[in-house]
Design an enzyme around this catalytic site. Structure first.
Site, PDB file in Angstrom:
ATOM      1  N   PHE A 122       0.858  -1.185   0.000  1.00 46.16           N
ATOM      2  CA  PHE A 122       0.000   0.000   0.000  1.00 46.16           C
ATOM      3  C   PHE A 122       0.892   1.233   0.000  1.00 46.16           C
ATOM      4  CE2 PHE A 122      -2.364   3.452   2.006  1.00 46.16           C
ATOM      5  CZ  PHE A 122      -3.492   3.478   1.184  1.00 46.16           C
ATOM      6  N   ASP A 207       9.317   2.659   1.280  1.00 45.02           N
ATOM      7  CA  ASP A 207       8.188   3.395   1.836  1.00 45.02           C
ATOM      8  C   ASP A 207       8.138   3.134   3.340  1.00 45.02           C
ATOM      9  OD1 ASP A 207       5.670   4.137   2.778  1.00 45.02           O
ATOM     10  OD2 ASP A 207       4.614   3.503   0.972  1.00 45.02           O
ATOM     11  N   LYS A 236       2.928  10.090   8.369  1.00 48.84           N
ATOM     12  CA  LYS A 236       2.273   9.582   9.578  1.00 48.84           C
ATOM     13  C   LYS A 236       2.978  10.008  10.866  1.00 48.84           C
ATOM     14  CE  LYS A 236      -0.370   5.792   7.527  1.00 48.84           C
ATOM     15  NZ  LYS A 236      -1.705   6.311   7.820  1.00 48.84           N
TER      16      LYS A 236
END
Length: 286
Positions: A122, A207, A236
């Site tokens: 993702f 990532d 995040k």
């Protein structure tokens, strides 16, 4: 009838305040917050240091164009790349934006368009990041995706070797897959990726939007593997709940992201940078 698009399945809970790991709803009921705003609240709700940083910065400057010098951005970048092999940072507003920047940089630098990603990965919901994401449930219904992404099974060395050719510019992965299930890269697969990138001049994009900022015991999860990314993305936990994303890159990539090649209006604004620096000051403790 709500005036909102119904793209979220919302729980019937109206949260009105939070402190540390506890949130409180409109009826005064307390909850232990295991979601952390989908993994963003590094220091919990209303941490005193973050509250102070926002208050102080809001009285000085909220926003300024990236067309002007920004010493605070420089400091944040230096903190992120310190004691790593990275040399430069680009700031944006989210993990998807950071991954879009990484995709653009990899294609611009190598002149090659193929990027290999992995099943159950993702990387975001914008078109480039969605095209990189290896989950049909994320991509279904949006028509043709961006071309030249090849998705192969995670932790499958043979499958990876089978798609390597002269058109591959980068391999993009999460060291620990999050949204697709908690799947960790194996030592054997990490070594194979490292060897393939080195032998073929392929860039490695990692990532760390979910795993970065000491979520796994080290500052960045890749530090627990043999992998040495050319590009890394963060978001995040970096902002402790305030929107910010970052892309880090090695020194040899510097000239490929020159003036006019990429940009953002709000990315790296003074409020976001002040909060992110406060998060790192509290998390990256010597």
């Amino acid at each position: 009838m709500s005036s909102l698009f119904q793209n979220y399945t919302r729980r019937p809970i109206h949260l009105v305040k939070g402190k540390g790991t506890i949130v409180t709803d409109a009826n005064g009921k307390d909850y232990l917050d295991f979601t952390s705003g989908i993994a963003v609240l590094s220091l919990g709700h209303t941490h005193p240091a973050i509250v102070q940083a926002i208050q102080e910065q809001s009285e000085k400057l909220w926003h300024i164009s990236n067309l002007f010098e920004n010493p605070e951005q420089e400091k944040l970048a230096e903190t992120l790349v310190s004691d790593t092999h990275f040399a430069h940072a680009f700031f944006c507003n989210s993990g998807a934006e950071a991954n879009e920047a990484a995709i653009k940089l990899a294609r611009k630098h190598t002149g090659k368009h193929t990027i290999i990603t992995f099943e159950k990965s993702f990387h975001g919901r914008t078109f480039g990041a969605m095209s990189a994401t290896g989950q049909d449930k994320i991509r279904n219904g949006f028509g043709p995706l961006l071309e030249t992404f090849k998705t192969v099974p995670f932790n499958d060395v043979s499958a990876l070797e089978a798609v390597i050719d002269d058109e591959v510019g980068a391999i993009m992965l999460e060291v620990i897959q999050g949204e697709g299930g908690v799947n960790q890269v194996t030592p054997e697969f990490a070594q194979a990726i490292s060897d393939i990138c080195l032998a073929n001049g392929i860039l490695l994009i990692i990532d760390e939007v979910q795993t970065g900022i000491s979520r796994t015991g080290t500052r960045y999860a890749y530090e627990q593997t043999v992998l040495k990314p050319d590009i890394m993305t963060l978001a995040k936990g970096l902002g402790g709940g305030f929107p910010i994303g970052a892309m880090l890159g090695t020194a040899d990539l510097h000239d490929s992201l020159g003036p006019g090649t990429h940009g953002t209006t709000f990315g790296g604004n003074p409020l976001a940078v002040a909060v992110a620096q406060t998060v790192l000051d509290n998390v990256f403790v010597p």
